[in-house]
Structure formats: C-alpha cells, structure tokens
Design an enzyme around this catalytic site. Structure first.
Site, PDB file in Angstrom:
ATOM      1  N   ARG A 101     -19.599  12.492  34.357  1.00 37.72           N
ATOM      2  CA  ARG A 101     -18.377  13.223  34.696  1.00 37.72           C
ATOM      3  C   ARG A 101     -17.136  12.335  34.638  1.00 37.72           C
ATOM      4  O   ARG A 101     -16.093  12.737  34.089  1.00 37.72           O
ATOM      5  CB  ARG A 101     -18.507  13.829  36.101  1.00 37.72           C
ATOM      6  CG  ARG A 101     -17.349  14.716  36.516  1.00 37.72           C
ATOM      7  CD  ARG A 101     -17.328  16.016  35.720  1.00 37.72           C
ATOM      8  NE  ARG A 101     -16.525  15.937  34.511  1.00 37.72           N
ATOM      9  CZ  ARG A 101     -16.748  16.675  33.427  1.00 37.72           C
ATOM     10  NH1 ARG A 101     -17.750  17.524  33.378  1.00 37.72           N
ATOM     11  NH2 ARG A 101     -15.973  16.554  32.374  1.00 37.72           N
ATOM     12  N   LYS A 136       6.732  10.303  33.679  1.00 35.13           N
ATOM     13  CA  LYS A 136       6.190  11.516  34.299  1.00 35.13           C
ATOM     14  C   LYS A 136       4.693  11.602  34.013  1.00 35.13           C
ATOM     15  O   LYS A 136       4.208  12.441  33.262  1.00 35.13           O
ATOM     16  CB  LYS A 136       6.929  12.747  33.779  1.00 35.13           C
ATOM     17  CG  LYS A 136       8.398  12.776  34.188  1.00 35.13           C
ATOM     18  CD  LYS A 136       9.129  13.966  33.605  1.00 35.13           C
ATOM     19  CE  LYS A 136      10.599  13.949  33.995  1.00 35.13           C
ATOM     20  NZ  LYS A 136      11.367  15.063  33.387  1.00 35.13           N
ATOM     21  N   LYS A 168      20.292   6.330  35.958  1.00 35.38           N
ATOM     22  CA  LYS A 168      20.346   7.780  35.996  1.00 35.38           C
ATOM     23  C   LYS A 168      21.466   8.237  36.922  1.00 35.38           C
ATOM     24  O   LYS A 168      22.169   7.412  37.503  1.00 35.38           O
ATOM     25  CB  LYS A 168      18.977   8.316  36.427  1.00 35.38           C
ATOM     26  CG  LYS A 168      17.844   7.879  35.485  1.00 35.38           C
ATOM     27  CD  LYS A 168      16.479   8.228  36.014  1.00 35.38           C
ATOM     28  CE  LYS A 168      16.166   9.693  35.880  1.00 35.38           C
ATOM     29  NZ  LYS A 168      16.023  10.113  34.471  1.00 35.38           N
ATOM     30  N   GLU A 198      21.953   7.230  31.360  1.00 41.87           N
ATOM     31  CA  GLU A 198      21.740   8.667  31.171  1.00 41.87           C
ATOM     32  C   GLU A 198      23.085   9.382  31.265  1.00 41.87           C
ATOM     33  O   GLU A 198      23.812   9.224  32.251  1.00 41.87           O
ATOM     34  CB  GLU A 198      20.785   9.175  32.252  1.00 41.87           C
ATOM     35  CG  GLU A 198      20.506  10.656  32.196  1.00 41.87           C
ATOM     36  CD  GLU A 198      19.652  11.092  33.375  1.00 41.87           C
ATOM     37  OE1 GLU A 198      18.425  11.025  33.257  1.00 41.87           O
ATOM     38  OE2 GLU A 198      20.225  11.471  34.419  1.00 41.87           O
TER      39      GLU A 198
END
Length: 292
Positions: A101, A136, A168, A198
């Site tokens: 698994r 992400k 950012k 950004e």
C-alpha cells in the site's frame, strides 16, 4: 532521484509512512504467511498516463528487506497504457504484502502529478515558455511531488522559503512598499538569491522594475493587462505568469511571450494514476526472476 537525496531525505519519509501503516505488525499478512517465503507480484497500469516514482516504489520494499528486487519494464517519465505490465517485484511474500500500500501510494501520487504536468507541458510545446510548479504541495510530500513535476516535463520553482526571495502582497505591505521590500531583500539575502516581486497592477510592475527586481510575476492579470505589462518590462526582468493557470488558458499565456508560467494546479489539483499490484505467486526457493 539521486541516491544521496534518497538516503538523507526520502528514506526517512518512507519509513514514517511504513510505520504509520504497519505499527506493531501486519496482522493480515502474518495470519496467512507467518514464515518467510519467496514470491513475485506484478505491477500493472490501470490507466493511461506517465509513470513517476519507480525508485521510491522500490525503496518502500527494500527498506523492509534489502533483498527485495524490482525488475522494471518501464522508466520514470514513460507513458503507460491500461493493462501494461510495468514491473515485477520479487521477495519475501510478507514484505510484498506489507509494503504494497505504501509503495503504491507514492507511485500513484507521483504518477498522477507527472501525468497532469505532461498534459500542461505538451500544451506549451514549441513556445519556449518554461512550466513551473509552486509551493502548493501536500505537507510532507513536497520532495516527491516536485520530483514528479520534473519527470512530467515541468520545472521546479523555489523548493522552499530558503531558496529565493519572493515578495508577495503581504511582504510588500509589511515593508511599506515595493521599493523598501526589494531594498530589504538585497540587504538581507545572499547575492546568489534572485529577487522576485508579485505584481497585480501595471503600477506595481513599474515600481518593481525601478526597484531592480530580477523576476516579475504577473499575478491574476487579464490578457490585455498582461500584454501591456510585458511591453512595459521590455526584457528588463524575467516575466512569470501565475494565477488560475489551467489547460484552457496556458497556451494563451505562453503566446503572449512570458518566460515562465507557474501553476499550483500541477500539485494541488492532480489526482492519482490508477496502478495495481496483482497476481501474487508463491515461488520455490531460488526461482525468483523467471521472467514471467
């Protein structure tokens, strides 16, 4: 994945996954196979896609028993078809059953990411635009998912917060503006670090250029606004497009002339590739690897 990375980073992650699954013992396996017995099992594709993570798949078994052996019929990055035999796995039947698994979980996830990435990369063919991932990623799975992006034909953006400077909106707010944020980055970070800003508006693009940004990310801009931004930048910085990037939009962005397209979807929206270990067969001692 190179053996140094495998030893230092990947082995620990796989061990944790095996410990999570087995804990004290695999009671199902020990009920039917209490003693060591040689066996073989087939790795079979159940979907069309791109295979990725065969080394990780193998490691899930060899960490349980170094004598386990994999005979791969394909290589990482290969396209596979439903029903295709991808590998034979030979070893102690208890290891094949207990490691199944975890080995498949890694291989299916990595292959799913590679398959999604290949579709996106194919859409960029001939454009010269680089396809990159983002941070992400699934917690604890970054090294595997970023490797899968690479095997699928994409490139890796910064691996983590220590890899490069990316300013950012919240960083800019904290610094009091783009100029102050870039100046702070130049003063604090090593000269080897690139500085990316950004930008959501043309005014921000101009400020980032004046501040000397190495890379300007055009974030969630419309097509016309992005085209104007690229004209303003005029080769003075690398241009990265990001935000809501999917198969429907990616070629349109590349045709504008951006250098890089980054997409969080490569990791956060990719599914798995359906794979299976089937037809386990007990063997006589010394009979492993008959090529069946």
């Amino acid at each position: 994945m190179n053996p140094i990375t495998m030893n230092l980073v990947v082995d620990e992650a796989i061990r944790r996954a095996l410990q999570e699954d087995i804990m004290s013992e695999d009671i199902s396996t020990m009920s039917v196979c209490p003693e060591a017995r040689p066996a073989e099992v087939q790795l079979i594709a159940k979907q069309e896609g791109v295979i990725a993570g065969l080394g990780v798949f193998e490691r899930a078994f060899t960490l349980l028993d170094p004598a386990t052996r994999i005979e791969a019929r394909v290589a990482d990055g290969d396209r596979v078809e439903p029903g295709q035999l991808l590998a034979m796995v030979y070893g102690d039947a208890r290891v094949l059953l207990s490691g199944e698994r975890v080995a498949l979980n890694y291989l299916q996830r990595m292959s799913g990411v590679a398959t999604y990435t290949r579709r996106m990369a194919d859409a960029l063919e001939g454009t010269g635009t680089l396809l990159a991932d983002t941070r992400k990623t699934t917690p604890g799975m970054r090294i595997f998912e970023k490797e899968a992006v690479r095997l699928g034909g994409g490139a890796n953006h910064r691996y983590n917060l220590s890899s490069a400077v990316m300013l950012k909106d919240n960083h800019i707010d904290a610094a009091g503006g783009i100029a102050a944020a870039v100046a702070g980055a130049r003063a604090h970070a090593s000269f080897t670090c690139t500085v990316e800003v950004e930008c959501e508006t043309l005014e921000m693009v101009r400020e980032a250029l004046d501040a000397g940004a190495d890379i300007i990310m055009l974030d969630n801009m419309g097509r016309d606004q992005m085209a104007e931004a690229i004209e303003v930048i005029d080769g003075r910085a690398l241009v990265e497009a990001s935000g809501n990037v999917d198969l429907e939009r990616i070629r349109e962005l590349a045709d504008l002339g951006v250098d890089v397209i980054s997409s969080g979807a490569l990791t956060h929206s990719a599914g798995i590739l359906d794979l299976s270990l089937k037809h386990l067969r007990m063997l006589d001692e010394g009979a492993q690897g008959d090529g069946r």
